[in-house]
Design an enzyme around this catalytic site. Structure first.
Site, PDB file in Angstrom:
ATOM      1  N   SER A  19       0.927  -1.013  -0.001  1.00 52.60           N
ATOM      2  CA  SER A  19       0.075   0.191  -0.194  1.00 52.60           C
ATOM      3  C   SER A  19       0.954   1.310   0.020  1.00 52.60           C
ATOM      4  CB  SER A  19      -0.829  -0.156   1.198  1.00 52.60           C
ATOM      5  OG  SER A  19      -0.118  -0.130   2.441  1.00 52.60           O
ATOM      6  N   TYR A  50      -3.987   1.174   3.690  1.00 55.82           N
ATOM      7  CA  TYR A  50      -5.217   0.279   3.617  1.00 55.82           C
ATOM      8  C   TYR A  50      -6.091  -0.384   4.680  1.00 55.82           C
ATOM      9  CZ  TYR A  50      -3.883  -0.666  -1.503  1.00 55.82           C
ATOM     10  OH  TYR A  50      -3.438  -0.549  -2.938  1.00 55.82           O
ATOM     11  N   GLY A  51      -5.054  -0.217   5.902  1.00 60.91           N
ATOM     12  CA  GLY A  51      -5.323  -1.055   7.075  1.00 60.91           C
ATOM     13  C   GLY A  51      -6.895  -0.811   7.651  1.00 60.91           C
ATOM     14  N   CYS A  81       2.359  -7.012   1.735  1.00 62.45           N
ATOM     15  CA  CYS A  81       1.507  -6.317   2.493  1.00 62.45           C
ATOM     16  C   CYS A  81       0.509  -7.222   3.353  1.00 62.45           C
ATOM     17  CB  CYS A  81       0.768  -5.231   1.707  1.00 62.45           C
ATOM     18  SG  CYS A  81      -0.850  -4.478   2.366  1.00 62.45           S
ATOM     19  N   THR A  83      -2.223  -6.475   4.776  1.00 56.84           N
ATOM     20  CA  THR A  83      -3.509  -6.245   4.935  1.00 56.84           C
ATOM     21  C   THR A  83      -4.031  -6.764   3.417  1.00 56.84           C
ATOM     22  OG1 THR A  83      -2.965  -4.201   5.983  1.00 56.84           O
ATOM     23  CG2 THR A  83      -5.172  -4.458   5.267  1.00 56.84           C
ATOM     24  N   GLU A 166       3.944   6.528   8.322  1.00 57.04           N
ATOM     25  CA  GLU A 166       3.930   7.244   6.849  1.00 57.04           C
ATOM     26  C   GLU A 166       3.875   8.868   7.021  1.00 57.04           C
ATOM     27  OE1 GLU A 166       2.435   5.841   3.626  1.00 57.04           O
ATOM     28  OE2 GLU A 166       3.266   4.074   4.070  1.00 57.04           O
ATOM     29  N   CYS A 200       2.797  -6.569  10.092  1.00 63.52           N
ATOM     30  CA  CYS A 200       2.664  -5.297   9.405  1.00 63.52           C
ATOM     31  C   CYS A 200       3.992  -5.132   8.789  1.00 63.52           C
ATOM     32  CB  CYS A 200       2.020  -4.204   9.987  1.00 63.52           C
ATOM     33  SG  CYS A 200       1.787  -2.704   8.767  1.00 63.52           S
ATOM     34  N   THR A 201       4.286  -4.656   7.443  1.00 63.76           N
ATOM     35  CA  THR A 201       5.597  -4.550   6.711  1.00 63.76           C
ATOM     36  C   THR A 201       6.188  -3.377   7.243  1.00 63.76           C
ATOM     37  OG1 THR A 201       4.455  -4.099   4.544  1.00 63.76           O
ATOM     38  CG2 THR A 201       5.138  -6.425   4.975  1.00 63.76           C
ATOM     39  N   HIS A 202       5.234  -2.231   7.585  1.00 58.33           N
ATOM     40  CA  HIS A 202       5.824  -1.130   8.098  1.00 58.33           C
ATOM     41  C   HIS A 202       6.530  -1.321   9.533  1.00 58.33           C
ATOM     42  CE1 HIS A 202       3.097   0.574   5.363  1.00 58.33           C
ATOM     43  NE2 HIS A 202       3.493   1.907   5.451  1.00 58.33           N
TER      44      HIS A 202
HETATM   45  N1  DGL Z   1       2.265  -2.583   5.305  1.00 53.77           N
HETATM   46  C1  DGL Z   1       1.006  -2.852   5.313  1.00 53.77           C
HETATM   47  C2  DGL Z   1       0.817  -4.177   5.889  1.00 53.77           C
HETATM   48  O1  DGL Z   1       1.524  -5.021   6.107  1.00 53.77           O
HETATM   49  C3  DGL Z   1      -0.284  -2.225   5.029  1.00 53.77           C
HETATM   50  C4  DGL Z   1      -0.596  -1.101   6.000  1.00 53.77           C
HETATM   51  C5  DGL Z   1      -1.541  -0.156   5.820  1.00 53.77           C
HETATM   52  O2  DGL Z   1      -1.664   0.078   4.300  1.00 53.77           O
HETATM   53  O3  DGL Z   1      -2.366   0.040   6.517  1.00 53.77           O
HETATM   54  O4  DGL Z   1      -0.332  -4.313   6.543  1.00 53.77           O
END
Ligand code: DGL
Length: 281
Positions: A19, A50-51, A81, A83, A166, A200-202
């Site tokens: 995302s 996207y979450g 991602c 999500t 972000e 979550c990859t963030h």
């Molecule tokens: N980095 C994403 C994940 O692994 C999504 C974060 C988002 O867009 O909310 O879920």
């Protein structure tokens, strides 16, 4: 009559989708462990996060981006991602790929993570931190129980974490409030948790901060290395896909937002400077 679009049949780069920026933490590990391949990264920053979006919206956005990556020649796309993996992967694999091109592949990040995480816990109590979408989908408990039926899974949604990251606000005092709140809520669910999946990859960007609230005996599981090892194994088992992946070691980055913004932020996730191009949706 709708004419089916002709996709490029020759080899192409491996597509990596997120995302926004989070998938770069996955690409960083993949490109370190498999430097010979070409990669095309696409961040849908214009529509991130996207979450907190609905199942339908995440599915529609993800499918659109996967189609763009196919148009650019990718035969294999990784949804870097959680999500999107939780809310769109199954539909894309089962409903869309047979119509788009049955020989192309889309993989997610949840399955390889759950396969491994169940083997790491000694207490059989695993915690998951993720976006609201990932947690509500129940993908982690469902997938973990497929491989490890005896493991108990506890989840906590952290809706503020991705927006803080972000917006470059994750490294300050204000973010501590949200991080502490969600970590405490997870740990309160069971005092036996010995493994926490950063679902979550963030979240790898928060690892140092998280350690302030998570005791040392609890291991933190980030996905980059797991997904990279999973990809190595997948390409060995699927020579028909491997032969469709270009091997010149080139990396290309696209964002649906302004490339200048992306390029200035992306380095933090990728560890090196990035120059991105714009992709119009
Ligand atoms: N980095 C994403 C994940 O692994 C999504 C974060 C988002 O867009 O909310 O879920």
């Amino acid at each position: 009559m709708v004419l089916k679009k002709e996709l490029h049949k020759g080899p192409g780069p491996i597509g990596i989708f997120d995302s926004g920026y989070g998938g770069l933490t996955i690409l960083k590990e993949i490109s370190k462990q498999l430097p010979q391949y070409d990669y095309l990264y696409l961040g849908d920053n214009a529509r991130a996060p996207y979450g907190t979006r609905s199942f339908e919206t995440v599915y529609q956005y993800t499918l659109e981006c996967v189609n763009h990556l196919f148009d650019k020649g990718c035969h294999l796309v990784i949804l870097a991602c959680n999500t999107a993996s939780a809310k769109a992967l199954r539909n894309i694999q089962q409903k869309d790929l047979p119509n788009i091109d049955p020989n192309r592949r889309v993989l997610g990040v949840i399955r390889p993570t759950t396969e491994l995480a169940g083997t790491l816990t000694k207490t059989k109590h695993v915690g998951v931190l993720g976006t609201t979408g990932t947690v509500i989908s129940n993908s982690y408990p469902i997938e973990i129980h497929k491989f490890h039926p005896d493991v108990k899974v506890f989840q906590e949604a952290c809706p503020m974490w991705v927006p803080l990251i972000e917006n470059k606000e994750f490294n300050n005092e204000g973010s501590n409030y949200f991080i502490e709140k969600n970590v405490k809520a997870l740990l309160k669910q069971s005092d036996k948790i010995d493994t926490i999946i950063l679902g979550c990859t963030h979240y790898p960007l928060l690892e140092n901060k998280l350690r302030q609230y998570i005791p040392q005996h609890i291991q933190l599981v980030s996905q980059g290395d797991i997904v990279a090892k999973g990809l190595i194994d997948y390409l060995k088992r699927h020579p028909e896909i491997e032969s469709k992946c270009i091997k010149t070691g080139k990396l290309e980055f696209y964002t649906t937002e302004t490339p200048e913004n992306f390029s200035s932020q992306a380095g933090k996730f990728f560890g090196k400077e990035i120059v991105a191009k714009h992709l119009a949706l």
